[in-house]
Design an enzyme around this catalytic site. Structure first.
Site, PDB file in Angstrom:
ATOM      1  N   SER A 251      31.935  21.863  45.548  1.00  0.00           N
ATOM      2  CA  SER A 251      32.137  22.440  46.870  1.00  0.00           C
ATOM      3  C   SER A 251      32.733  23.920  46.879  1.00  0.00           C
ATOM      4  O   SER A 251      32.427  24.564  47.770  1.00  0.00           O
ATOM      5  CB  SER A 251      33.163  21.587  47.440  1.00  0.00           C
ATOM      6  OG  SER A 251      34.379  21.441  46.629  1.00  0.00           O
TER       7      SER A 251
ATOM      8  N   ALA B  60      33.279  29.486  40.114  1.00  0.00           N
ATOM      9  CA  ALA B  60      33.541  29.622  41.531  1.00  0.00           C
ATOM     10  C   ALA B  60      35.047  30.174  41.902  1.00  0.00           C
ATOM     11  O   ALA B  60      35.553  29.832  42.965  1.00  0.00           O
ATOM     12  CB  ALA B  60      32.905  28.656  42.256  1.00  0.00           C
ATOM     13  N   GLY B  61      35.563  30.618  40.970  1.00  0.00           N
ATOM     14  CA  GLY B  61      37.384  30.956  40.975  1.00  0.00           C
ATOM     15  C   GLY B  61      37.247  32.433  41.508  1.00  0.00           C
ATOM     16  O   GLY B  61      36.329  33.052  41.917  1.00  0.00           O
TER      17      GLY B  61
ATOM     18  N   LYS C 193      45.468  45.885  27.701  1.00  0.00           N
ATOM     19  CA  LYS C 193      44.795  47.118  27.199  1.00  0.00           C
ATOM     20  C   LYS C 193      44.937  48.301  28.076  1.00  0.00           C
ATOM     21  O   LYS C 193      44.438  49.410  27.891  1.00  0.00           O
ATOM     22  CB  LYS C 193      43.439  46.813  26.583  1.00  0.00           C
ATOM     23  CG  LYS C 193      43.275  45.666  25.908  1.00  0.00           C
ATOM     24  CD  LYS C 193      42.058  45.731  24.935  1.00  0.00           C
ATOM     25  CE  LYS C 193      41.985  44.444  23.882  1.00  0.00           C
ATOM     26  NZ  LYS C 193      42.964  44.294  23.222  1.00  0.00           N
TER      27      LYS C 193
ATOM     28  N   LYS D 246      46.689  39.057  41.942  1.00  0.00           N
ATOM     29  CA  LYS D 246      45.859  39.852  42.879  1.00  0.00           C
ATOM     30  C   LYS D 246      45.557  39.518  44.494  1.00  0.00           C
ATOM     31  O   LYS D 246      45.373  40.410  45.189  1.00  0.00           O
ATOM     32  CB  LYS D 246      44.525  39.511  42.182  1.00  0.00           C
ATOM     33  CG  LYS D 246      44.202  40.509  40.812  1.00  0.00           C
ATOM     34  CD  LYS D 246      42.866  40.220  40.253  1.00  0.00           C
ATOM     35  CE  LYS D 246      42.582  41.057  38.966  1.00  0.00           C
ATOM     36  NZ  LYS D 246      41.328  41.000  38.455  1.00  0.00           N
TER      37      LYS D 246
ATOM     38  N   ASN E 109      28.941  25.613  39.487  1.00  0.00           N
ATOM     39  CA  ASN E 109      30.679  25.265  39.295  1.00  0.00           C
ATOM     40  C   ASN E 109      30.753  23.666  39.081  1.00  0.00           C
ATOM     41  O   ASN E 109      30.010  22.911  39.645  1.00  0.00           O
ATOM     42  CB  ASN E 109      31.307  25.857  40.497  1.00  0.00           C
ATOM     43  CG  ASN E 109      32.854  25.900  39.917  1.00  0.00           C
ATOM     44  OD1 ASN E 109      33.123  26.479  38.931  1.00  0.00           O
ATOM     45  ND2 ASN E 109      33.745  25.400  40.707  1.00  0.00           N
TER      46      ASN E 109
HETATM   47  P1  ATR Z   1      39.793  32.837  37.594  1.00  0.00           P
HETATM   48  O1  ATR Z   1      40.544  33.832  38.410  1.00  0.00           O
HETATM   49  O2  ATR Z   1      39.796  33.186  36.208  1.00  0.00           O
HETATM   50  O3  ATR Z   1      38.326  32.775  38.308  1.00  0.00           O
HETATM   51  P2  ATR Z   1      40.384  30.366  38.839  1.00  0.00           P
HETATM   52  O4  ATR Z   1      40.171  30.826  40.040  1.00  0.00           O
HETATM   53  O5  ATR Z   1      41.149  29.272  38.618  1.00  0.00           O
HETATM   54  O6  ATR Z   1      40.572  31.438  37.718  1.00  0.00           O
HETATM   55  O7  ATR Z   1      38.873  29.769  38.430  1.00  0.00           O
HETATM   56  C1  ATR Z   1      38.475  29.306  37.440  1.00  0.00           C
HETATM   57  C2  ATR Z   1      37.078  28.746  37.302  1.00  0.00           C
HETATM   58  O8  ATR Z   1      36.843  28.472  35.716  1.00  0.00           O
HETATM   59  C3  ATR Z   1      36.597  27.818  38.150  1.00  0.00           C
HETATM   60  O9  ATR Z   1      35.217  27.953  38.596  1.00  0.00           O
HETATM   61  C4  ATR Z   1      36.787  26.491  37.301  1.00  0.00           C
HETATM   62  O10 ATR Z   1      35.991  25.382  37.665  1.00  0.00           O
HETATM   63  P3  ATR Z   1      36.610  24.482  38.897  1.00  0.00           P
HETATM   64  O11 ATR Z   1      36.376  25.297  40.346  1.00  0.00           O
HETATM   65  O12 ATR Z   1      35.720  23.268  38.900  1.00  0.00           O
HETATM   66  O13 ATR Z   1      37.884  24.295  38.494  1.00  0.00           O
HETATM   67  C5  ATR Z   1      36.109  27.021  36.028  1.00  0.00           C
HETATM   68  N1  ATR Z   1      36.467  26.263  35.033  1.00  0.00           N
HETATM   69  C6  ATR Z   1      37.923  25.941  34.237  1.00  0.00           C
HETATM   70  N2  ATR Z   1      37.799  25.509  33.238  1.00  0.00           N
HETATM   71  C7  ATR Z   1      36.589  24.954  32.866  1.00  0.00           C
HETATM   72  C8  ATR Z   1      36.001  24.177  32.224  1.00  0.00           C
HETATM   73  N3  ATR Z   1      36.506  23.657  31.195  1.00  0.00           N
HETATM   74  N4  ATR Z   1      34.658  23.998  32.148  1.00  0.00           N
HETATM   75  C9  ATR Z   1      33.935  24.348  33.410  1.00  0.00           C
HETATM   76  N5  ATR Z   1      34.430  25.256  34.168  1.00  0.00           N
HETATM   77  C10 ATR Z   1      35.993  25.616  34.191  1.00  0.00           C
END
Ligand code: ATR
Length: 274
Positions: free
Chosen positions: A156, A129-130, A16, A66, A152
């Site tokens: 960890s 925590a991503g 967008k 990014k 999260n």
């Molecule tokens: P982004 O750039 O969108 O933050 P990322 O760095 O891959 O993408 O991080 C994804 C986040 O969403 C992480 O915190 C992930 O949890 P994990 O660190 O345990 O993988 C979380 N996440 C993704 N799918 C999830 C789900 N179905 N339930 C809970 N947390 C989820």
């Protein structure tokens, strides 16, 4: 010559940003072009340098580049350093490439200015925590919440972030289960779970009276997280459309030194969603 800007990502068709920046340019009378450009997955630096060498002034950078943009920048803003990622690149007059991250400002401005909320002295919970969460933590902490808990699925990763940002405020990490018996005034969902229409396994009863909930995602329909929040008695639910427009406004300001009025642009996008 018209200054040229673009948003780059892979995929990019859904973006967008061209509509947002076109609206900003029209509103502020700025002469610029802003395209959506698909970058190949390999060689981000080569493609970005080619854009700037051809006279391009600035780029917005989205998934999955990014971190590549962070590495490419010659000079990083403090908030970009903290975020570990860059969503805005600019060619400086000194020919250096400047990298900034406007996501955190976008989120906080949406909560504070558009929704007239506050973060100061609040018990804040951030889910996930991503990269998306890392990008906004420093700016949230700058508002001086009473406490900030990062929950999260992989604890960890939350702990690593809590340690990394501990110098900026009271930050701790835990699992979703360990949230039971705690109460929060503001809950921000930064997990990618919503992308698949999933909800992190949150215990009941973690919202304080009149708690506010913010989903960094948005869509035509209410997000799964915001439905959960409403059912749990949240005082207010917000989605990430305002954050999207506010982060764009901050990029626009970095490039053009003019602050656009975001409210009409948010309203227009909202109307187009439904
Ligand atoms: P982004 O750039 O969108 O933050 P990322 O760095 O891959 O993408 O991080 C994804 C986040 O969403 C992480 O915190 C992930 O949890 P994990 O660190 O345990 O993988 C979380 N996440 C993704 N799918 C999830 C789900 N179905 N339930 C809970 N947390 C989820």
């Amino acid at each position: 010559m018209t200054d040229s800007y673009a948003v780059v990502g892979n995929p990019i068709g859904h973006s967008k940003s061209p509509a947002i920046h076109a609206a900003f340019a029209e509103q502020t009378g700025q002469d610029l072009s802003y395209d959506a450009t698909l970058f190949e997955l390999e060689n981000f630096a080569g493609q970005a340098n080619a854009f700037f060498n051809a006279g391009g002034k600035g780029l917005n950078v989205t998934v999955p580049f990014k971190l590549d943009a962070w590495q490419l920048a010659d000079v990083l803003s403090n908030r970009a350093k903290r975020a570990g990622s860059v969503n805005t690149l600019m060619q400086g007059k000194d020919d250096k490439i400047y990298g900034d991250n406007t996501d955190g400002v976008g989120l906080v401005r949406d909560i504070l200015e558009n929704h007239c909320g506050s973060i100061a002295d609040k018990r804040v919970l951030v889910l996930g925590a991503g990269g998306a969460v890392r990008g906004v933590l420093a700016i949230i902490l700058a508002e001086k919440p009473k406490s900030l808990v990062i929950a999260n699925r992989t604890v960890s990763k939350a702990q690593t972030l809590a340690d990394e940002f501990a110098d900026l405020g009271r930050v701790s990490a835990c699992s979703f289960e360990a949230l039971a018996s705690q109460k929060f005034d503001l809950v921000i969902n930064g997990t990618a779970a919503s992308l698949q229409g999933d909800l992190p396994p949150l215990p009941d009863g973690i919202l304080a009276a009149d708690s506010w909930c913010y989903d960094m995602m948005y869509g035509a329909q209410e997000t799964v997280f915001n439905t959960w929040a409403r059912q749990q008695g949240a005082g207010k639910t917000m989605d990430g459309l305002g954050m999207l427009v506010e982060q764009a406004a901050e990029s626009f300001f970095m490039w053009r030194h003019v602050k656009p009025d975001t409210a009409p642009v948010i309203a227009k996008l909202r109307a187009q969603l439904s």
